[in-house]
Design a protein around this motif. Structure first.
Motif, PDB file in Angstrom:
ATOM      1  N   HIS A 238       0.824  -1.200   0.000  1.00 27.29           N
ATOM      2  CA  HIS A 238       0.000   0.000   0.000  1.00 27.29           C
ATOM      3  C   HIS A 238       0.862   1.256   0.000  1.00 27.29           C
ATOM      4  O   HIS A 238       2.011   1.242   0.432  1.00 27.29           O
ATOM      5  CB  HIS A 238      -0.938   0.019   1.230  1.00 27.29           C
ATOM      6  CG  HIS A 238      -0.209   0.026   2.546  1.00 27.29           C
ATOM      7  ND1 HIS A 238       0.191  -1.131   3.174  1.00 27.29           N
ATOM      8  CD2 HIS A 238       0.173   1.047   3.359  1.00 27.29           C
ATOM      9  CE1 HIS A 238       0.786  -0.836   4.325  1.00 27.29           C
ATOM     10  NE2 HIS A 238       0.796   0.481   4.460  1.00 27.29           N
ATOM     11  N   PHE A 239       0.276   2.318  -0.518  1.00 24.31           N
ATOM     12  CA  PHE A 239       0.828   3.664  -0.358  1.00 24.31           C
ATOM     13  C   PHE A 239       0.250   4.234   0.926  1.00 24.31           C
ATOM     14  O   PHE A 239      -0.934   4.053   1.226  1.00 24.31           O
ATOM     15  CB  PHE A 239       0.456   4.554  -1.542  1.00 24.31           C
ATOM     16  CG  PHE A 239       0.747   6.013  -1.287  1.00 24.31           C
ATOM     17  CD1 PHE A 239       2.036   6.507  -1.436  1.00 24.31           C
ATOM     18  CD2 PHE A 239      -0.254   6.882  -0.879  1.00 24.31           C
ATOM     19  CE1 PHE A 239       2.313   7.848  -1.187  1.00 24.31           C
ATOM     20  CE2 PHE A 239       0.017   8.222  -0.632  1.00 24.31           C
ATOM     21  CZ  PHE A 239       1.298   8.708  -0.784  1.00 24.31           C
ATOM     22  N   THR A 240       1.077   4.922   1.688  1.00 24.88           N
ATOM     23  CA  THR A 240       0.603   5.513   2.930  1.00 24.88           C
ATOM     24  C   THR A 240       1.051   6.962   3.058  1.00 24.88           C
ATOM     25  O   THR A 240       2.171   7.318   2.661  1.00 24.88           O
ATOM     26  CB  THR A 240       1.105   4.712   4.154  1.00 24.88           C
ATOM     27  OG1 THR A 240       0.682   5.366   5.364  1.00 24.88           O
ATOM     28  CG2 THR A 240       2.629   4.589   4.158  1.00 24.88           C
ATOM     29  N   LEU A 241       0.168   7.784   3.567  1.00 29.28           N
ATOM     30  CA  LEU A 241       0.471   9.154   3.971  1.00 29.28           C
ATOM     31  C   LEU A 241      -0.029   9.272   5.396  1.00 29.28           C
ATOM     32  O   LEU A 241      -1.239   9.155   5.643  1.00 29.28           O
ATOM     33  CB  LEU A 241      -0.231  10.168   3.062  1.00 29.28           C
ATOM     34  CG  LEU A 241      -0.107  11.641   3.483  1.00 29.28           C
ATOM     35  CD1 LEU A 241       1.340  12.110   3.402  1.00 29.28           C
ATOM     36  CD2 LEU A 241      -1.015  12.527   2.617  1.00 29.28           C
ATOM     37  N   ASN A 242       0.871   9.466   6.341  1.00 31.27           N
ATOM     38  CA  ASN A 242       0.460   9.395   7.741  1.00 31.27           C
ATOM     39  C   ASN A 242       1.290  10.316   8.625  1.00 31.27           C
ATOM     40  O   ASN A 242       2.395  10.730   8.259  1.00 31.27           O
ATOM     41  CB  ASN A 242       0.592   7.957   8.260  1.00 31.27           C
ATOM     42  CG  ASN A 242       1.992   7.413   8.131  1.00 31.27           C
ATOM     43  OD1 ASN A 242       2.334   6.832   7.101  1.00 31.27           O
ATOM     44  ND2 ASN A 242       2.832   7.600   9.152  1.00 31.27           N
TER      45      ASN A 242
END
Length: 567
Positions: A238-242
């Motif tokens: 997955h791509f994550t922005l956190n």
């Protein structure tokens, strides 16, 4: 909801330009033995920032908890070790390198599969093992964490559903389980597979990190279960922005995560038996396409209510070939009301799940309470929701309390309890909401490689658990009790003739748990005895006039034993 979302984005944009020399993208993988729960216990004792919610994991302990070495939080390893451990700096302090712990976990079930929240391990009878290890490297904002996993399971045969049921029972079983990728057994031979595991590559600036990951994700405040995402299934790409730490604003602090990833099928059938003796096919093949899974989790810690966290999650699951256009890839502002978004609520087949959660930490009392309420189906309009708010609902709630032992400043007794309820309410009689995690058109449901993304107790599963433990730093010894109702929603539809007599499949489990650290080693163990009543709903000597059915109880031993070496 939109206002909250834009407040968070504004806070992210502002804080990205705030320098922080200590920020690193090294994570503590979800389910890390001993360490994963240690930090949460420390927060109960007031030793960890109370604005860290523990509802978006994996954690970033260096950034959020100000820990120098993620795997030596109490510095006991630095003081007493065989091998010097910890991160190594290079490039005049701009870079960091660390060998990650080598972990060897083992599991055994004597009669049939039991247990959950074990990541890439599978539900299986017999012996099973998983090995993981790797390294973490960072230079400037760029970081790489490589921690693959390898699983082997003996996977012997056991008495499953097909071994004690009629042809009509098998028809009923497939009518339900054709709508989810949830195999009873992973083939008819030993199982072995390598995974990317807890690996990622990230760019981290200030409190924000973005990148590609295969790590397990845990959303929500639960400890034994989570409604939306947990480490019950293998991690998925997955791509994550956190956020890596709470973002403080004038009105309080925020945490958040956006993900977009790929879910894969197990390619196993629900049962090994796929047809009746007369040749009638039971299994309906599922669509051969990977699924696009996207979700958002945002929480808010009010400035005026110390210890309180309020959170919201929303996820979408759809076949990749059906997803086109920006609004399909980023569907978070899709209307909840079907009257607005269409009779079916979606422009193409996709599965939605929403949850609201809260966690309230009381550091003076060394206690916490938490709650999560989720919906797996949209209401027609607000009047429909107000008239039947429990339609398609699931929930969990729990509490924890630490008590200091008299005369022992570093020893406590930990009490905890949690309830998970996934089965439908009486509302099902008026309007069936189907089971959690299953879907009539996205027929793999909310799963990855055959295991449910959320609560490990599964669709329609209810769990009540209680634990009492002695704890001292990283050490923990205790006992646990569980009552687990298996797939009540399936049971109510498949066996209506016995519904009134409560012939449910219920497990009662008693466990001894232990966690211990010694020099570079961390040990974990669990020995659990399970008594299954009405196992697999196989009713021997069935008499409708009697409550107890003789010769229908199964005993199972579930054991876990692991060792982790910290470099």
């Amino acid at each position: 909801m939109k206002k909250i979302f834009f407040i968070v984005l504004s806070a992210l944009a502002f804080n990205c330009f705030v320098p922080s020399a200590k920020v690193t993208a090294q994570t503590l993988p979800v389910g890390s033995n001993v360490l994963d729960d240690y930090y949460r216990r420390e927060q109960l004792l007031g030793k960890v920032d109370s604005t860290v919610s523990f509802t978006i994991r994996p954690l970033f302990p260096v950034a959020s908890l100000k820990i120098k070495d993620v795997f030596d939080p109490d510095s006991s390893l630095k003081a007493d070790h065989w091998v010097q451990s910890g991160p190594i700096s290079f490039a005049k302090g701009l870079g960091v390198f660390q060998i990650l712990p080598l972990s060897w976990q083992q599991q055994y079930n004597s009669d049939h599969p039991y247990g959950w929240n074990d990541g890439a391990m599978i539900p299986a009878k017999g012996y099973q093992t998983m090995v993981s290890g790797g390294f973490f490297a960072k230079i400037g904002p760029l970081s790489v964490q490589l921690r693959p996993e390898f699983v082997y399971a003996a996977n012997p045969a056991f008495n499953g559903f097909a071994s004690g049921h009629t042809g009509q029972d098998l028809v009923n079983y497939y009518a339900y389980h054709n709508l989810i990728d949830w195999p009873e057994r992973y083939g008819n031979s030993p199982y072995s597979k390598a995974f990317w595991g807890q690996s990622s590559i990230r760019l981290t600036v200030g409190p924000v990190s973005a990148g590609l990951s295969n790590e397990n994700i845990w959303w929500g405040p639960g400890i034994h279960n989570a409604l939306v995402l947990s480490n019950n299934a293998p991690g998925f790409k997955h791509f994550t922005l956190n956020t890596v730490r709470p973002i403080k604003t004038y009105i309080g602090s925020f945490e958040g995560q956006f993900i977009a990833g790929r879910l894969d099928a197990s390619n196993f059938t629900p049962l090994e038996v796929t047809a009746l003796p007369d040749g009638t096919n039971l299994f309906v093949p599922k669509r051969n396409d990977w699924r696009y899974f996207t979700g958002i989790n945002i929480n808010y810690h009010p400035k005026w209510v110390p210890g309180l966290t309020l959170g919201y999650t929303r996820t979408f699951d759809a076949y990749h070939n059906d997803v086109h256009g920006f609004s399909s890839y980023f569907p978070f502002f899709t209307a909840y009301e079907k009257v607005i978004s269409g009779v079916n609520g979606d422009p193409f087949p996709r599965d939605q799940v929403t949850s609201f959660y809260s966690r309230w930490l009381f550091t003076k009392a060394q206690a916490e309470v938490y709650f999560e309420y989720g919906l797996n189906d949209n209401s027609y309009n607000y009047n429909d929701f107000l008239g039947s708010p429990d339609h398609s609902r699931a929930y969990l709630f729990g509490f924890r309390k630490m008590l200091l032992l008299p005369g022992k400043n570093d020893q406590h007794v930990l009490f905890s309890a949690e309830i998970t309820q996934l089965s439908q309410t009486i509302d099902r009689i008026v309007r069936d909401a189907s089971g959690w995690y299953i879907h009539s058109t996205v027929r793999q449901g909310q799963t990855n490689q055959g295991q449910i993304l959320g609560a490990g107790t599964g669709s329609g599963g209810n769990l009540q658990s209680m634990d009492v433990s002695w704890v001292s730093g990283l050490k923990k010894l205790g006992i646990g009790l569980e009552r687990y109702e298996h797939n009540v929603d399936f049971y109510r539809t498949a066996f209506p003739d016995i519904n009134g007599n409560s012939r449910k499949w219920v497990d009662f489990a008693f466990a001894l748990n232990g966690e211990w650290n010694y020099k570079n080693l961390i040990f974990n163990a669990k020995f659990q005895e399970i008594k299954s009543l009405n196992y697999e709903w196989i009713l021997k000597d069935y008499d409708p006039g009697k409550y107890y059915i003789p010769h229908n109880d199964v005993f199972n031993f579930h054991g876990e034993l692991g060792v982790t070496f910290r470099f």
